[in-house]
Every structure is written in C-alpha cells, then in structure tokens.
Design an enzyme around this catalytic site. Structure first.
Site, PDB file in Angstrom:
ATOM      1  N   ASP A  49      41.775   5.564  47.565  1.00 18.42           N
ATOM      2  CA  ASP A  49      41.969   6.646  48.532  1.00 18.42           C
ATOM      3  C   ASP A  49      40.839   6.732  49.561  1.00 18.42           C
ATOM      4  O   ASP A  49      41.073   7.089  50.723  1.00 18.42           O
ATOM      5  CB  ASP A  49      42.117   7.996  47.807  1.00 18.42           C
ATOM      6  CG  ASP A  49      43.524   8.167  47.254  1.00 18.42           C
ATOM      7  OD1 ASP A  49      44.277   7.169  47.241  1.00 18.42           O
ATOM      8  OD2 ASP A  49      43.880   9.284  46.836  1.00 18.42           O
ATOM      9  N   ASN A  92      48.889   6.203  49.347  1.00 17.94           N
ATOM     10  CA  ASN A  92      49.404   7.435  48.736  1.00 17.94           C
ATOM     11  C   ASN A  92      48.291   8.478  48.730  1.00 17.94           C
ATOM     12  O   ASN A  92      48.177   9.278  47.809  1.00 17.94           O
ATOM     13  CB  ASN A  92      49.892   7.138  47.307  1.00 17.94           C
ATOM     14  CG  ASN A  92      50.791   8.252  46.775  1.00 17.94           C
ATOM     15  OD1 ASN A  92      51.174   9.162  47.519  1.00 17.94           O
ATOM     16  ND2 ASN A  92      51.112   8.189  45.505  1.00 17.94           N
ATOM     17  N   ASP A 315      44.578  19.770  39.098  1.00 13.99           N
ATOM     18  CA  ASP A 315      44.397  18.381  38.656  1.00 13.99           C
ATOM     19  C   ASP A 315      43.863  18.309  37.229  1.00 13.99           C
ATOM     20  O   ASP A 315      44.401  17.602  36.379  1.00 13.99           O
ATOM     21  CB  ASP A 315      43.447  17.641  39.604  1.00 13.99           C
ATOM     22  CG  ASP A 315      44.139  17.298  40.919  1.00 13.99           C
ATOM     23  OD1 ASP A 315      45.369  17.502  41.010  1.00 13.99           O
ATOM     24  OD2 ASP A 315      43.449  16.846  41.851  1.00 13.99           O
ATOM     25  N   GLU A 343      51.276  12.987  43.138  1.00 16.24           N
ATOM     26  CA  GLU A 343      51.544  11.552  43.130  1.00 16.24           C
ATOM     27  C   GLU A 343      52.930  11.247  42.542  1.00 16.24           C
ATOM     28  O   GLU A 343      53.593  10.289  42.894  1.00 16.24           O
ATOM     29  CB  GLU A 343      50.458  10.817  42.344  1.00 16.24           C
ATOM     30  CG  GLU A 343      49.182  10.568  43.122  1.00 16.24           C
ATOM     31  CD  GLU A 343      48.274  11.784  43.252  1.00 16.24           C
ATOM     32  OE1 GLU A 343      48.736  12.915  43.002  1.00 16.24           O
ATOM     33  OE2 GLU A 343      47.089  11.591  43.617  1.00 16.24           O
ATOM     34  N   HIS A 388      47.320   7.971  38.860  1.00 18.52           N
ATOM     35  CA  HIS A 388      46.047   7.746  38.172  1.00 18.52           C
ATOM     36  C   HIS A 388      45.772   8.758  37.070  1.00 18.52           C
ATOM     37  O   HIS A 388      45.295   8.424  35.994  1.00 18.52           O
ATOM     38  CB  HIS A 388      44.915   7.756  39.201  1.00 18.52           C
ATOM     39  CG  HIS A 388      44.878   8.995  40.058  1.00 18.52           C
ATOM     40  ND1 HIS A 388      43.718   9.625  40.411  1.00 18.52           N
ATOM     41  CD2 HIS A 388      45.863   9.746  40.629  1.00 18.52           C
ATOM     42  CE1 HIS A 388      43.973  10.669  41.165  1.00 18.52           C
ATOM     43  NE2 HIS A 388      45.271  10.762  41.314  1.00 18.52           N
ATOM     44  N   ARG A 389      46.102  10.022  37.338  1.00 18.63           N
ATOM     45  CA  ARG A 389      45.753  11.051  36.345  1.00 18.63           C
ATOM     46  C   ARG A 389      46.613  10.951  35.086  1.00 18.63           C
ATOM     47  O   ARG A 389      46.163  11.291  33.992  1.00 18.63           O
ATOM     48  CB  ARG A 389      45.844  12.452  36.952  1.00 18.63           C
ATOM     49  CG  ARG A 389      44.890  12.621  38.112  1.00 18.63           C
ATOM     50  CD  ARG A 389      44.417  14.033  38.340  1.00 18.63           C
ATOM     51  NE  ARG A 389      43.599  14.045  39.536  1.00 18.63           N
ATOM     52  CZ  ARG A 389      42.331  13.619  39.590  1.00 18.63           C
ATOM     53  NH1 ARG A 389      41.730  13.189  38.509  1.00 18.63           N
ATOM     54  NH2 ARG A 389      41.671  13.639  40.723  1.00 18.63           N
ATOM     55  N   LYS A 414      43.072   4.477  42.111  1.00 14.75           N
ATOM     56  CA  LYS A 414      43.179   5.473  43.184  1.00 14.75           C
ATOM     57  C   LYS A 414      41.891   6.299  43.295  1.00 14.75           C
ATOM     58  O   LYS A 414      41.421   6.587  44.394  1.00 14.75           O
ATOM     59  CB  LYS A 414      44.373   6.390  42.913  1.00 14.75           C
ATOM     60  CG  LYS A 414      44.713   7.316  44.045  1.00 14.75           C
ATOM     61  CD  LYS A 414      46.018   8.032  43.732  1.00 14.75           C
ATOM     62  CE  LYS A 414      46.731   8.504  44.984  1.00 14.75           C
ATOM     63  NZ  LYS A 414      46.123   9.648  45.623  1.00 14.75           N
TER      64      LYS A 414
END
Ligand code: DC
Length: 655
Positions: A49, A92, A315, A343, A388-389, A414
């Site tokens: 990112d 993204n 998040d 995402e 990613h998370r 990311k």
C-alpha cells in the site's frame, strides 16, 4: 495459490519491533508531497500500500529519494501536483485512492484512477458527492459510486459547507480534510450521519497540525479549515509502529501466556488501535503500557467473554473475533458495519472461517457473535480473501493446539510483508539443547531436527566462525570490540550441512582444535555474545527450531517450551573425542592422551560454567539427558521423549 502451514502452538513470549503504521505512512507521504520544503520520513512502512502511494506521487511529479527501504526524502510541491495528466493504478490501497482523489480533484489536471477488481467494488460515492458540491469534476468510468474514476480540471467554490456522510468510511472525511487546504480558502465540512472510526480522524488532524495546518472541530459534526493556510514541512518525521499490526502479537501474549511486548507504539500513540489493548484487558489479559511499548500476558484462567462496541477500532477488532475462540463464553462484536466494505466483506469472511474451526457464529448487518468450541477443529484450511488481516488474525487459531493452514499467505504484503517470520519469533516452538562440549548434543540435535522437520541452529558454529574470521583478518582474539564488530557483520551462510564464510567452504576448518580454543575465548566476551544474539534468534522460523549450544535455554530462547541439558561424564566425553580424532586420521596408539583430553574438557567446562555472561548451567526447567551410557539412537530417543512430554500437540514420531 500457495499456503502456509502453522504447527500447533503452545506458548508465545518475546519482543517484536513493529513495522511502521500504514495509516500514518500514507498520510505523511501525501502531506509531505503537498507541503513546502523537504520532509524526511523515517521508519516508513515498506509494503504494497505504501508502494502504491509512492509510485503515484512519483508519477505526479513529486521528488522522492530513498534513503533505505524505510526512509524517504520527499521534496514537496508546496501546493497542488505539478504534473497535470496521469493514469494512476491504486491496487487495493484505500488509504491511497481516497485522499489522492480529493487532492487531484483540486489540482487542475486530467487524471484517471483505477485499482484491482476489489477496489472497484469499494464505495467512493460519498467522497465524490462531497467534491462535486464544491464544483470538482470527478466522473465514474465504471459503476456509479465506485472506482475507476476520471478527474478533470474545474472551478472550485467553497462558499457553502460541504455535506458528507460519515457512516461508510472515515477516509472520505480524511481525504477532504487533507486536500482542502490546497485551495487556500476557508472551507467547512458538515457530517450528515454519525462519523465512524473517529480515532482515524484524530490521526489526520494530528498530522495536518504537524505540517502547520489547523482545523477547528465542533464535536464530530462540523470541521472548519481557516483560509490562508499552507502545508509546511516539519523537517524530519518518524512513523509510529503499526498499532493494528500490534494486535496480533498482543493477542498472542494474551492467549499464549506471554509476556509479549510490541515496540514502536505506547501510551502516547496517536493511533486509535492501541485501544485494542483495553479490549484485551476486558477479556482479562494483563497489559503493561510504556512510552514506546505495550505488553500483554495471559490471565491466570481462561480469557473472559465480551460484548463490546468496536466502532473505534474496526481493524484491530478482527483480531478480537479470533481471540474469541479462546474465551469462556459467547463474544459479541458490535457496530462493525464498516467491515462489509473493506478489503473483503469481513463480517461474512470472518463468520465462514471461524466456523471452519468449529465455532458457532451468528452475523448481522453490523455485528458478529462468536461462541467458541472447547476443542478447535484440526487442519482447518483458512481462506484469506486477498485480505491481509484475515491471514494475520487467523494465525492465532494455532494456539488452540491444532495445525492450521492459511491459504494465500502472501496477501500479508499489503501491510506486513514478513508477518509470519516475525510471528515465528514469538511463537514458533524451540527445542533448546544445551550442554558441555563433546556431549554429543550436536549430532543429537541435528537428528531431532530432521525427525521433526524443524530448522536447526548450531550456535557453537557461529562462535567458531567469528574466531576464524578474526584470525583470518589478523585481529587479536583479546580485542573484544574488534571481534564483536566482526561478529556483527559475519558473512556466514549455512547451506545444507555445509558452512561458508564469505564464499569459502569452512565446514572442516572451523572444527580444528585451534579454532575451538579461539571460539571458547571470544565466547566469554559480552559484546561478542550480544552481537550474535539477533542472528541466532533469526533461525527461529516455522514449523520450529532445534538449537544447540550453551545458553540456548537461558539467554537466546528463554521461552523455549522444550529445554534439554545434555551431558555425559568427562571420561565418556573424552573417549568420544578420542574416537573422533582417530576418525580424523590420528593413529590409535595414543591412549595415554585420554588423560590430557579429560583434563582439557574439565578445564573448558569449568571456564564455560564460571564465566560471568551466559555461563553453561542446567536450568531448573530443563530436562536432564545423561548420555554417559547411551548410544546416539538412545540419546535421540531420550530427547524425543522430552519433546513428546512438553509438546504433546506436535505428535512427534517415535524413533
Ligand atoms: O559447541 P562448540 O564446541 O562448537 O562451541 C564452540 C565454543 O563456543 C565453545 O567453547 C563454547 C562456545 N559457545 C557458547 O559460548 N555459547 C553457545 N551457545 C555455543 C557455543
């Protein structure tokens, strides 16, 4: 699609240095680009990112100079972007496309912005509506309300307040706040709906202030930017560690014993996600706050169930959903509607994947309830939805004592390209085998590593390599500082069972008596030991590590779940060394030498045991394996017994 297999995990402990915050990195880059003067940004996150933002800024005519992967000098434009035409690919990265759209809409040029397929499903309509109210010309080239976008030069009129919604993404407000000072005129933004993720707006206002622009805030409904302000570089800035990324490690400490310490964020952090630590505390975790660290440990019993409004930490809240697997009852996560437009649809994804592990999950439009199961489903294959998370938070499931497969693990790039290596530093199981020389631990440790499919660290080889490198460089082995400097930069490589120094194969050379003596000498220097510490720890990777040495269990891997003290009587060890020497070509008529070898070993043991730093000693939590009367197979079997006993989940093979 590849996958990453996590072994069953038992414990987590240690310290992690966090990568830079994504939210802060991308905001700082944009503000530095629009500011007057040169800004040096240190500890910048190096990830997908931030690379999206950097390449967009370069394409827009901003001077960027890398001072290493994590430090950039940004030569600001002192206003709008100088390049008036461009096609920009935003991947993204929501933290790039939203603020750039606003800044470009005010730059008087013609630009096209697009991204990956998912980016074209993530809403941007509220921001575009806000920009159109002041006369900006922003058009949809795909579906209305979503990227891709085309931006044209336009006449801007700020006489009336801009009215925007706050309940879809706080990034729309962030984008407007950061871009509007480019007009130099007074601007007012009014929110028509309740603002979500407020702490992210605090980050925005804080960073704008550091670049000299003041915003007057009335509650969370109205924001006024006084006219006549310009961004000015503050000079050098540091990016805080990523508080969202901290959540995985803190949760690991709360679930896997701990303490786990994250460095790079602390009690003065400007990131809202540090409040994740409070949520963990609600679950019973023990939390310690420092100026530049947060530490988490498990409670005495199980973690407690929770019912929390998590709007302020959307998040990090994902990490709580997985931590819920370890709670003593049903956990409810409320007010997390923004998950639906991230995402991936994170509420749906989370529910699907938690069910694979055996949890009972209910979901609503903006909430999720997780009822944990007493035993997690083994070998679940977790899909990560290019998010990613998802990949990072589901790594915690392995603490349920089951193997877990993470599909497409590369999506962590990311925000955290080396996540699994860093996670291994606190969680990958270590079998620490310490003992005196010639006890057979090297051979035994290697065999155990092979049987388990683990990595192997021969720490003595690092001391031997350091001694050899110093000798080759003509550095006196009494010169602690110069030897430590060599240790810190040791050009060593382990390839299969060969060991290289620079390009030279030194596998045999480091085993000489002379190098052994030298190693013993320099190993007593604290500066040398400190220089080799991180290098040894870097061997800790999944699925696990067998490490052999003198201080593996006491200093290098104090949290190792298996510690073995492997020894033998001095005469037995002398006999083995004697046989080794014969194996190397010494004639077998030197039996009287044995006495000397025993004496030599006893002296070396005494020196290793008596030195003030990292002395060789049996730790109270180490299992004793005395190999005086054991052959190699029996010694390996004894260590494997210890592994089976201490790491029952591993199911080690019987040898
Ligand atoms: O295990 P070895 O004989 O290859 O070790 C060489 C020397 O390094 C030995 O004198 C002890 C020292 N050493 C140490 O101090 N700490 C370790 N972890 C490993 C070896």
């Amino acid at each position: 699609m590849t996958h990453f297999d996590l072994p069953p995990l038992l414990r987590a402990a240690g310290t992690v240095r966090l990568p830079g915050s994504k939210s802060i990195s991308n905001r700082m880059l944009l503000l530095a680009a629009l500011a007057e003067g040169v800004t040096e940004i240190r500890d910048l996150l190096d990830s997908d990112d931030t690379r999206v933002m950097l390449s967009a800024l370069a394409a827009l005519g901003i001077g960027l100079e890398a001072q290493g992967a994590n430090c950039w000098k940004v030569r600001g434009a002192g206003g709008v972007f100088p390049v008036k035409q461009g096609e920009l690919f935003m991947g993204n990265a929501g933290t790039a496309i939203r603020p750039l759209t606003a800044a470009l809409a005010l730059s008087g040029g013609h630009y096209r912005l697009s991204g990956v397929a998912r980016m074209h499903e993530r809403p941007i309509g509220d921001l575009v509506d806000g920009l159109r109210q002041i006369g900006c010309d922003v058009r949809y080239t795909g579906n209305a309300g979503f990227p891709p976008l085309e931006i044209f030069p336009a006449q801007v009129n700020l006489s009336a307040p801009i009215r925007v919604r706050g309940d879809v993404s706080s990034q729309f407000l962030t984008a407007l706040l950061m871009a509007l000072p480019l007009t130099g005129e007074k601007a007012i933004i009014e929110l028509t709906t309740e603002l979500i993720s407020k702490p992210y707006i605090e980050i925005t206002l804080n960073l704008m202030a550091r670049f000299g622009v003041r915003v007057e805030r009335e509650g969370w409904q109205r924001f006024a930017i006084p006219g006549g302000q310009r961004y000015k570089s503050p000079g050098v800035l540091h990016v805080e560690g990523d508080a969202s990324a901290a959540s995985y490690f803190l949760a690991a400490g709360a679930i896997g014993g701990g303490p786990v310490r994250v460095e790079g964020v602390g009690k003065n952090s400007i990131q809202g996600d540090v409040k994740f630590a409070d949520a963990l505390e609600t679950m019973g975790a023990r939390i310690v706050w420092g100026d530049n660290f947060i530490e988490a440990s498990a409670p005495a019993g199980r973690l407690k169930a929770f019912d929390l409004d998590l709007n302020h930490i959307p998040d990090a809240a994902m990490t709580l959903a997985v931590a819920a697997l370890f709670a003593d009852g049903k956990c409810v996560l409320r007010n997390i509607g923004s998950w639906r437009v991230k995402e991936t649809d994170r509420i749906a994804a989370m529910a699907t994947e938690l069910r694979k592990l055996g949890a009972t999950v209910e979901e609503g439009s903006d909430w999720l309830a997780v009822l944990p199961t007493p035993t997690l489903q083994a070998n679940a294959e977790i899909d990560t939805y290019d998010d990613h998370r998802m990949a990072m938070c589901f790594s915690l499931a392995a603490f349920g004592g089951v193997p877990v497969r993470i599909n497409d693990p590369g999506c962590v790039a990311k925000t955290f390209p080396h996540y699994f290596d860093v996670f291994a530093q606190i969680a990958a199981p270590v079998i620490a085998i310490d003992g005196p020389s010639a006890s057979g631990k090297g051979t035994v440790a290697q065999r155990v590593a092979k049987a388990l499919g683990f990595h192997f660290l021969d720490s003595g080889a690092l001391y031997r390599l350091t001694a050899l490198a110093a000798m080759k460089a003509g550095v006196s082995l009494d010169d602690e500082n110069r030897v430590a400097a060599i240790a810190a930069k040791l050009p060593a490589a382990f390839q299969g069972d060969r060991i290289f120094l620079s390009e030279e194969d030194v596998t045999e050379a480091i085993r000489s008596e002379e190098v052994g003596k030298g190693a013993s000498k320099i190993a007593a220097f604290p500066a040398v030991r400190a220089a080799l510490l991180d290098r040894q720890r870097a061997f800790r990777r999944f699925p696990g590590l067998v490490a052999d040495g003198r201080d593996m269990g006491s200093v290098v891997f104090p949290d190792a779940p298996v510690k073995v003290f492997l020894t033998a009587s001095a005469p037995a060890r002398a006999e083995r060394r004697y046989k080794q020497l014969i194996g190397k070509g010494m004639p077998d008529n030197m039996r009287p030498l044995l006495q000397d070898i025993v004496k030599d070993l006893e002296e070396r043991d005494a020196r290793d045991a008596a030195r003030p730093v990292a002395p060789l000693k049996r730790l109270p939590d180490a299992d004793l394996v005395d190999t005086t009367n054991l052959n190699i197979d029996e010694a390996v079997a004894a260590v494997m017994d210890s592994v089976r006993h201490r790491l029952p989940f591993l199911n080690p093979p019987v040898i």
